[in-house]
Write an enzyme that holds these catalytic residues in place. Sequence first.
Site, PDB file in Angstrom:
ATOM      1  N   LYS A 170       0.843  -1.209   0.000  1.00 13.95           N
ATOM      2  CA  LYS A 170       0.000   0.000   0.000  1.00 13.95           C
ATOM      3  C   LYS A 170       0.869   1.247   0.000  1.00 13.95           C
ATOM      4  CE  LYS A 170      -3.204   2.610   2.989  1.00 13.95           C
ATOM      5  NZ  LYS A 170      -4.069   2.602   4.194  1.00 13.95           N
ATOM      6  N   ASP A 203      -2.615  10.154   3.843  1.00 14.81           N
ATOM      7  CA  ASP A 203      -4.005   9.754   4.061  1.00 14.81           C
ATOM      8  C   ASP A 203      -4.703  10.756   4.970  1.00 14.81           C
ATOM      9  OD1 ASP A 203      -6.413   8.503   4.338  1.00 14.81           O
ATOM     10  OD2 ASP A 203      -5.660   6.815   5.536  1.00 14.81           O
ATOM     11  N   LYS A 221     -10.083  12.716   8.526  1.00 15.74           N
ATOM     12  CA  LYS A 221      -9.572  12.282   9.831  1.00 15.74           C
ATOM     13  C   LYS A 221      -9.502  13.471  10.771  1.00 15.74           C
ATOM     14  CE  LYS A 221      -6.464   8.553   8.305  1.00 15.74           C
ATOM     15  NZ  LYS A 221      -7.090   7.450   9.033  1.00 15.74           N
ATOM     16  N   ASP A 226       1.685   6.259   5.543  1.00 10.00           N
ATOM     17  CA  ASP A 226       0.686   5.319   5.032  1.00 10.00           C
ATOM     18  C   ASP A 226       1.154   4.659   3.714  1.00 10.00           C
ATOM     19  OD1 ASP A 226      -1.699   4.046   5.570  1.00 10.00           O
ATOM     20  OD2 ASP A 226      -2.947   5.544   4.550  1.00 10.00           O
ATOM     21  N   ASP A 243     -12.191   6.997   4.070  1.00  8.42           N
ATOM     22  CA  ASP A 243     -10.958   6.745   4.804  1.00  8.42           C
ATOM     23  C   ASP A 243     -10.548   5.262   4.727  1.00  8.42           C
ATOM     24  OD1 ASP A 243      -8.752   7.337   6.291  1.00  8.42           O
ATOM     25  OD2 ASP A 243      -9.817   7.548   8.205  1.00  8.42           O
ATOM     26  N   GLU A 251      -9.488   3.671   2.257  1.00  9.60           N
ATOM     27  CA  GLU A 251      -8.987   3.797   0.888  1.00  9.60           C
ATOM     28  C   GLU A 251      -7.921   2.763   0.535  1.00  9.60           C
ATOM     29  OE1 GLU A 251      -7.694   5.309   3.376  1.00  9.60           O
ATOM     30  OE2 GLU A 251      -5.572   4.962   3.005  1.00  9.60           O
ATOM     31  N   ARG A 287      -7.668  -0.478   1.036  1.00 11.00           N
ATOM     32  CA  ARG A 287      -8.181  -1.713   0.425  1.00 11.00           C
ATOM     33  C   ARG A 287      -8.629  -1.467  -1.009  1.00 11.00           C
ATOM     34  NH1 ARG A 287     -12.421  -2.087   5.224  1.00 11.00           N
ATOM     35  NH2 ARG A 287     -10.706  -0.936   6.171  1.00 11.00           N
TER      36      ARG A 287
HETATM   37  N1  BES Z   1      -4.176   4.447   6.943  1.00 15.08           N
HETATM   38  C1  BES Z   1      -5.293   4.154   7.770  1.00 15.08           C
HETATM   39  C2  BES Z   1      -4.975   3.164   8.865  1.00 15.08           C
HETATM   40  C3  BES Z   1      -3.997   3.640   9.887  1.00 15.08           C
HETATM   41  C4  BES Z   1      -4.438   4.216  11.068  1.00 15.08           C
HETATM   42  C5  BES Z   1      -2.651   3.480   9.688  1.00 15.08           C
HETATM   43  C6  BES Z   1      -3.529   4.626  12.018  1.00 15.08           C
HETATM   44  C7  BES Z   1      -1.753   3.892  10.645  1.00 15.08           C
HETATM   45  C8  BES Z   1      -2.184   4.455  11.805  1.00 15.08           C
HETATM   46  C9  BES Z   1      -6.432   3.560   6.931  1.00 15.08           C
HETATM   47  O1  BES Z   1      -6.512   4.055   5.644  1.00 15.08           O
HETATM   48  C10 BES Z   1      -7.702   3.932   7.601  1.00 15.08           C
HETATM   49  O2  BES Z   1      -7.989   5.082   7.690  1.00 15.08           O
HETATM   50  N2  BES Z   1      -8.444   2.928   8.068  1.00 15.08           N
HETATM   51  C11 BES Z   1      -9.677   3.162   8.710  1.00 15.08           C
HETATM   52  C12 BES Z   1     -10.676   2.166   8.189  1.00 15.08           C
HETATM   53  C13 BES Z   1     -12.080   2.427   8.629  1.00 15.08           C
HETATM   54  C14 BES Z   1     -12.604   3.703   8.006  1.00 15.08           C
HETATM   55  C15 BES Z   1     -12.950   1.265   8.221  1.00 15.08           C
HETATM   56  C16 BES Z   1      -9.462   2.996  10.205  1.00 15.08           C
HETATM   57  O3  BES Z   1      -8.720   2.108  10.607  1.00 15.08           O
HETATM   58  O4  BES Z   1     -10.017   3.777  10.968  1.00 15.08           O
HETATM   59 ZN    ZN Z   2      -4.773   4.710   4.826  1.00 15.99          ZN
HETATM   60 MN    MN Z   3      -7.573   5.854   5.527  1.00 10.30          MN
END
Ligand code: BES
Ligand code: ZN
Ligand code: MN
Length: 502
Positions: free
Chosen positions: A268, A273, A280, A291, A350, A352, A354
Amino acid sequence: MEVRAEFKKFYDVEADALVVTIYEGEKAEEGALRELDERSGGLLQELIGSDEMRGKQGDTVYVHKPGNIRASRLLLVGGGKREDFSVDRVRKMTGSAARFLRSKGVRSMALLRRSQLEVSASAQAAVEGVLTGLFEPDFYKTEDKEERRISELILVAANPGSENELSQGVERGRIIADAINLSRELSNEPSSTLTPTEFAERARETATRFGLDIDVLDEARMKDLGMGALLGVARGSDEPAKLIVLGYTPDGAEPMGNAGELLAIVGKGITFDSGGISLKPADGMEKMKYDMSGAATTLAAMRAIAQLKPAVNVIGVMPTSENMPSGRAYKPGDVLRAMSGKTIEVINTDAEGRLILADAIAYARKLGATRMIDLATLTGAVSVALGTINVAIMGNDQAFIDELRAAAREVGERFWQLPMDDEYRDLIKSDIADIKNSAGRYAGTITAAWFLREFAEGIKWAHLDIAGTAWENERKSYMAKGPTGVGVRTLINYVCNHAGRA
Ligand code: BES
Ligand code: ZN
Ligand code: MN
């Protein structure tokens, strides 16, 4: 840094500091410890058994002018129980020693070999430990920057018969440590510096220098291929997305694995992000520059693979993009059509990672991948479950997962498998499309993996969620805080193991 071996008595080694391990319960009664004790006027007898040096891990004693030895300082470090001593411990101890000695202004450090570990493995671990230990994320500091340098590492061994193994270990250690530090350097770069375009540029330099094939797909080509998921994420950003593909072919083999096995590493590469329209919170958002750690680790592992030349075809696939809000950005409620043909309802912009991985996985399959490992900073939920200690591993083939877990264990990385029961799959059913991109908070790491699994169907696939482990918030004695390069070691070890058996 210059690394060299010297086959002589430890007291004849010229260095600013000599590092000697003391195991728990040891007495200075025989061998090197006895000689050292005699040459230092009974210093060891005095120290060992005192509260300051019981040989426990973390015990450290630093001495100037330690008597009749050439090195001007002596660093005694506790090695723990001799029977538990391992390459992992070598890595951490040498990292701690290097960081400690650098802080004292030492420029050349010598390590005395005292363990019974295999020569090449322990030399490799020592070089890895020192080189990764000395990495600092302070590239942009102009004040209070760590300017001190250790420029010489000397491995001291008694037996010149092991010269070849030793230099092999040193070489391997250097290649792996450089890869880890490359991954860390990229993860640490600000997103405005390391855009998808710049990432592609760096991948190109790496490919040219190390003899890898490279193909960088721009948005027009992605459109032709129908990569609606990746392009959906990219739409909100002014920075064009890039899908970067590196290829490694062993000497004499068909490129990209025609007929035989082709391993794909998919990482990824969200260079920033923000969350997109599902923005966020401000708190901690600056960290979202990392990210792209999955892609950084993919690039780093591919570079090491090019140097180590295992007999297996490997491609590295790195979808890179920003995830930004704007008037053109994709929105919750949108439906995207992925390259595989599946339609995806966007619940949360968010989620994104996947989405870009779905198209990258499909593209890796189109290139002929028979086996795939993806790495991604995919979910916040993985940190809730496993903290910064364990990578979460999931997949669709238990034997493959077990091989990766074993490969991780061998190199001191910790992987923990999460379950993928079919019931979790139900959580990402959509009312209006084939699948939805978010199922909310419950089992977030597993539902994210199930989403990817839908696109990896039919080939052996394993997924590593490195969101918790790719960044360390606490400084360790052997490692600066910040990006960790997690996964690099395991990938390299797995590929080399796998080639060995092929
Ligand atoms: N890049 C984030 C995940 C992340 C969070 C990485 C903290 C490193 C530190 C990912 O894209 C994300 O935002 N995931 C969301 C998914 C949710 C919206 C289903 C998450 O984990 O909150
Ligand atoms: Zn992300
Ligand atoms: Mn995200």
